[in-house]
Enzyme design. Sequence first.
Site, mmCIF file in Angstrom:
data_model
loop_
_atom_site.group_PDB
_atom_site.id
_atom_site.type_symbol
_atom_site.label_atom_id
_atom_site.label_comp_id
_atom_site.label_asym_id
_atom_site.label_seq_id
_atom_site.Cartn_x
_atom_site.Cartn_y
_atom_site.Cartn_z
ATOM 1 C CB THR A 181 9.308 3.881 8.987
ATOM 2 O OG1 THR A 181 9.288 2.235 9.559
ATOM 3 C CG2 THR A 181 10.524 4.636 8.472
ATOM 4 C CG ASP A 182 5.865 0.291 13.971
ATOM 5 O OD1 ASP A 182 5.927 0.540 15.496
ATOM 6 O OD2 ASP A 182 5.915 -0.463 13.717
ATOM 7 N NE ARG A 197 -12.364 -17.371 8.580
ATOM 8 C CZ ARG A 197 -12.400 -17.699 8.335
ATOM 9 N NH1 ARG A 197 -10.390 -17.871 8.775
ATOM 10 N NH2 ARG A 197 -12.640 -19.046 6.996
ATOM 11 C CG HIS A 242 -4.910 -14.772 7.140
ATOM 12 N ND1 HIS A 242 -5.534 -15.714 6.915
ATOM 13 C CD2 HIS A 242 -3.713 -15.609 6.476
ATOM 14 C CE1 HIS A 242 -5.376 -17.105 7.033
ATOM 15 N NE2 HIS A 242 -4.058 -16.832 6.489
ATOM 16 C CE LYS A 281 6.440 0.375 7.966
ATOM 17 N NZ LYS A 281 7.688 -0.556 8.807
#
EC number: 1.7.3.3
Length: 288
Positions: free
Chosen positions: A57-58, A172, A243, A12
């Site tokens: 890979t996740d 946030r 983000h 990954k």
Amino acid sequence: MSIILGPNRYGKAETRLVRVVRDGAVHHLKDVNVSSSLSGDMEAVHLTGDNAAVLPTDTQKNTVYAFAGKHGVGQIEEFARLLAGHFVDTQPAIRHARVEIEEYFWDRIPVSGHSFVRAGGEVRTCVVHHDGDGRTTVVSGLRDLVLLNTTGSEFHGFAVDEYTTLQPTSDRVLATAVTARWRHASAPDSFGESYTEVRRCLLEAFAGTHSLSLQQTLYAMGKRVLDTCDGICEVRLEMPNKHHFAVDLSPFGLDNAGEVFHAADRPYGLIEGGVLREDAPDAGFAWE
């Protein structure tokens, strides 16, 4: 002549991770890019498509986030050793793990315990216009000024329709890469000192504004420059919203109290605007 499988590996690439350590009012930031690559007994997956030996890979990506939540991220060498050892020790088919980490450094903005400016990478700019009438216009600027607040930012009360999925938030991470350009009404005694002063204003306004929107922060930054620097008549800002999404660690039996984030690359919101004096002279042309 026979054909055989040669050396191979899989993994990954570029798992972006931001780890926030909240030490009371003073926060500490670790910003890294992690790439893992595994090799070993992988003949079957290549030759027959048998995935029994393949750790997805996740899963490798999830392991990076879970280890950040469980162990924190100290020295990147130690974090990489921890990950590499885990992959080899827990997967019988894996014989070798390669983990590469890039670390991005941030400097604390002195007026705040939770505001940071990316160290390095900032580019100073200028454009000079001169016409046949002897009129010269100087536009100074900068780009790639990467800023981040770990708290002190909200976003709620926005318009919604049938396609809205974004949830309101009262806390946030707010991050952006500022491109700023400012037009001089008169030449300062020193453009270098002027640049330093404008940059300071941008940083302090970003850090000192409790933000209800990135638009509000943009205006506050431009206004601070004009309030402070008499010789500047107009500021234009481009501020992408970088983000940061909190990672759900519950599948791994872990809580995420606003500490482990995925730093999204794209798509991103792009906020643009100008702040100018009412009596600002007309530049006479598109000065950007």
